[in-house]
Design a protein around this motif. Structure first.
Motif, PDB file in Angstrom:
ATOM      1  N   ASN A  87       0.822  -1.214   0.000  1.00  0.00           N
ATOM      2  CA  ASN A  87       0.000   0.000   0.000  1.00  0.00           C
ATOM      3  C   ASN A  87       0.855   1.263   0.000  1.00  0.00           C
ATOM      4  O   ASN A  87       0.547   2.233  -0.694  1.00  0.00           O
ATOM      5  CB  ASN A  87      -0.939   0.022   1.207  1.00  0.00           C
ATOM      6  N   LEU A  88       1.916   1.234   0.807  1.00  0.00           N
ATOM      7  CA  LEU A  88       2.802   2.405   0.845  1.00  0.00           C
ATOM      8  C   LEU A  88       3.426   2.640  -0.522  1.00  0.00           C
ATOM      9  O   LEU A  88       3.513   3.776  -0.991  1.00  0.00           O
ATOM     10  CB  LEU A  88       3.907   2.225   1.897  1.00  0.00           C
ATOM     11  N   GLU A  93       2.571   7.442  -6.478  1.00  0.00           N
ATOM     12  CA  GLU A  93       1.720   8.611  -6.732  1.00  0.00           C
ATOM     13  C   GLU A  93       2.445   9.905  -6.352  1.00  0.00           C
ATOM     14  O   GLU A  93       2.380  10.898  -7.076  1.00  0.00           O
ATOM     15  CB  GLU A  93       0.414   8.466  -5.951  1.00  0.00           C
ATOM     16  N   LEU A  94       3.169   9.854  -5.226  1.00  0.00           N
ATOM     17  CA  LEU A  94       3.912  11.042  -4.780  1.00  0.00           C
ATOM     18  C   LEU A  94       4.957  11.449  -5.821  1.00  0.00           C
ATOM     19  O   LEU A  94       5.064  12.620  -6.194  1.00  0.00           O
ATOM     20  CB  LEU A  94       4.586  10.753  -3.426  1.00  0.00           C
ATOM     21  N   THR A 149      -8.104   8.696   5.014  1.00  0.00           N
ATOM     22  CA  THR A 149      -7.652  10.092   4.877  1.00  0.00           C
ATOM     23  C   THR A 149      -8.812  11.004   5.293  1.00  0.00           C
ATOM     24  O   THR A 149      -9.947  10.542   5.455  1.00  0.00           O
ATOM     25  CB  THR A 149      -7.289  10.408   3.409  1.00  0.00           C
ATOM     26  N   PHE A 195       0.332  14.152   1.733  1.00  0.00           N
ATOM     27  CA  PHE A 195       0.982  12.840   1.762  1.00  0.00           C
ATOM     28  C   PHE A 195       1.534  12.477   3.143  1.00  0.00           C
ATOM     29  O   PHE A 195       1.616  11.303   3.486  1.00  0.00           O
ATOM     30  CB  PHE A 195       2.090  12.750   0.696  1.00  0.00           C
ATOM     31  N   ARG A 225      -1.206  10.814   4.888  1.00  0.00           N
ATOM     32  CA  ARG A 225      -1.584   9.601   4.145  1.00  0.00           C
ATOM     33  C   ARG A 225      -0.679   8.437   4.502  1.00  0.00           C
ATOM     34  O   ARG A 225      -1.105   7.292   4.547  1.00  0.00           O
ATOM     35  CB  ARG A 225      -1.470   9.871   2.643  1.00  0.00           C
ATOM     36  N   LEU A 226       0.606   8.766   4.729  1.00  0.00           N
ATOM     37  CA  LEU A 226       1.569   7.714   5.037  1.00  0.00           C
ATOM     38  C   LEU A 226       1.535   7.337   6.520  1.00  0.00           C
ATOM     39  O   LEU A 226       1.534   6.153   6.876  1.00  0.00           O
ATOM     40  CB  LEU A 226       2.976   8.164   4.639  1.00  0.00           C
ATOM     41  N   ASP A 237       1.380   4.607  -2.800  1.00  0.00           N
ATOM     42  CA  ASP A 237       1.395   6.026  -2.468  1.00  0.00           C
ATOM     43  C   ASP A 237       2.712   6.694  -2.864  1.00  0.00           C
ATOM     44  O   ASP A 237       2.724   7.836  -3.311  1.00  0.00           O
ATOM     45  CB  ASP A 237       1.149   6.233  -0.967  1.00  0.00           C
ATOM     46  N   GLN A 275      -1.168   4.863   7.876  1.00  0.00           N
ATOM     47  CA  GLN A 275      -1.043   3.443   7.518  1.00  0.00           C
ATOM     48  C   GLN A 275      -0.113   2.721   8.480  1.00  0.00           C
ATOM     49  O   GLN A 275      -0.342   1.563   8.828  1.00  0.00           O
ATOM     50  CB  GLN A 275      -0.530   3.326   6.094  1.00  0.00           C
TER      51      GLN A 275
END
Ligand code: ASP
Ligand code: MG
Length: 467
Positions: free
Chosen positions: A94-95, A101-102, A150, A126, A129-130, A98, A133
């Motif tokens: 999952n990370l 995307e970053l 989020t 972000f 978001r991180l 992200d 998790q």
């Protein structure tokens, strides 16, 4: 009880700290319904902001270097923190999505060569978001169901004022209560990213620096929480900065209005709007340390019990400001003078911290941050010098000292005690303000006199014997 528990970045910045937090939450969840709100891991938001600065300066490699730093830090934390391999694997996958995307976002911003408030909010979101998790997976690792959400996913809907957005409370309330109720039914602990939301078009927005506190109270008021806890690395609100006053004490109890003043004056960095959602719902809030759970912290509530009857609760200070004295004979009896001065400063984007005008109307004194001083003075010079104002007198490096406490209202002799104590220390006062609410008495001294003034007032009001 229904609890909203918010963690600041410093409470979740090492593997050990994340495990402590997860264990505490797991224990609490046996007795209470809890919603967790997290900030970004300490330093991440600053790094993201630096990325945007690098993009503005067309320094792509610096931006990528900072992104790698963020990515590696979170990856490493994930590997160190999560014991169960299936949980760890899922988290890393999952990370990774992200991180991709970053990096794509940074590429896009570099390509466009422009940083808009909207892209900036997307970028800074972000951090949370991180972090959510990591915390949520750490709870799952202990065998308790948890999910990360989020601000947008939980249902915080805001206006489109990117960088400093405000929640649209009615829509937000409907969405959040629906999301959270579903979690409670499934006995799942939601870990929500603070600081962020989305506007009505679904674009990610942020609530302003330090906004996770505000997220916590927004959510708390939407789900009718019984208490909101703000967990950080400090024990609570103090009678003064413990770095200045050795015998500064923890305040056991303060009212909302006092806490708002204390937040504004930097006693502990709390987002200034944090208390807004609490005022009508009257939800008690605790300011506590995640590193010292034995300590109950500071209780902030609407009702002021006997402990609140102290005249003065705290002496706070804000150093490194500049003072501008705006003078001119034609200011006397001229309606609109103040409006012109403040409109000029507002147009230049300057935040005014303190204002006073003497009744002769021949001068208005303004305090701004040292860092804003240059901009403020040149704006006033360009727009108004030679017109309504004759002269600007500037003093740099001054500190605001503020006494806060609702017990000052209607109490005779506070001012004489304050300035008596200051006089004994031979400290010169260059400006004084007190609003008619009498909650806050503030004055300006030289930076170098700050410590002496704060200590003298702490002694004069015997704040070491409070509670
Ligand atoms: N991460 C955001 C900031 O550093 C929000 C917060 O920490 O409350 O400003
Ligand atoms: Mg923070």
């Amino acid at each position: 009880m229904r609890l909203v528990i918010k963690y600041g970045g410093t409470s979740i910045s090492t593997s050990k700290d994340i495990c402590t937090v997860a264990k505490h939450l797991n224990d609490l969840s046996k007795k209470h319904q809890i919603v967790v709100v997290c900030s970004a891991i300490s330093g991440t938001t600053d790094d993201l902001l630096e990325i945007s600065e690098s993009i503005k300066k067309e320094n792509k490699s610096k931006a990528e270097q900072l992104a790698s730093k963020i990515i590696n830090r979170h990856k490493q934390l994930a590997k160190q923190t999560i014991k169960k391999s299936n949980v760890r694997k899922k988290l890393l996958t999952n990370l990774d999505a992200d991180f991709t995307e970053l990096l794509a976002l940074i590429d896009g911003m570099v390509l466009l060569g422009e940083v808009t408030p909207r892209s900036m909010d997307y970028l800074t979101s972000f951090g949370e978001r991180l972090s959510i998790q990591l915390v949520s997976s750490s709870i799952t690792d202990l065998g308790k169901k948890s999910i990360s959400l989020t601000g947008k996913e939980v249902g915080i809907v805001t206006d489109s004022n990117f960088g400093e957005s405000k929640p649209l409370m009615d829509t937000t309330r409907l969405r959040i209560s629906k999301t959270i109720d579903a979690m409670f039914l499934k006995k799942t602990i939601p870990v929500v990213g603070g600081f962020t939301g989305a506007d009505q078009h679904g674009h990610v927005t942020t609530l302003g620096r330090g906004g996770s506190d505000y997220s916590a109270t927004i959510i708390g008021s939407c789900i009718k929480a019984d208490e909101i806890w703000l967990m950080s690395d400090v024990d609570g609100l103090m009678t003064a900065d413990p770095k200045i006053v050795k015998n500064a004490k923890l305040l056991k109890e303060v009212s909302y209005i006092e806490a708002i003043e204390m937040a504004l004056f930097g006693a502990k960095q709390i987002h200034p709007r944090t208390f807004e959602p609490l005022l009508t719902k009257k939800i008690p809030m605790k300011i506590r340390s995640s590193f010292n759970l034995k300590n109950e912290g500071t209780l902030v509530s609407a009702s002021t019990s006997s402990a609140v009857s102290n005249t003065v609760k705290c002496v706070s200070n804000v150093k490194n400001n500049g003072l501008i004295d705006v003078q001119g004979g034609s200011m006397v009896g001229t309606p609109g003078t103040a409006a012109k001065i403040f409109a000029t400063l507002a147009k230049a984007g300057i935040n005014v911290m303190m204002i006073s005008q003497n009744p002769s109307e021949s001068s208005i004194t303004i305090v701004v941050k040292n860092t804003d001083l240059d901009k403020a003075v040149s704006a006033l010079e360009m727009e108004l010098l030679g017109k309504i104002i004759k002269k600007l007198e500037i003093t740099t490096d001054v500190a605001i000292i503020a006494l806060i406490g609702s017990g000052m209202r209607g109490t005779v002799g506070v001012a004489s005690k304050v300035f008596g104590a200051i006089e004994k220390n031979k400290v010169n006062v260059s400006m004084i303000t007190q609003g008619s609410s009498e909650l806050n008495l503030a004055f300006v001294v030289k930076n170098s006199d700050t410590n002496a003034a704060v200590q003298a007032l702490h002694d004069a009001f015997a704040l070491d014997k409070i509670n």
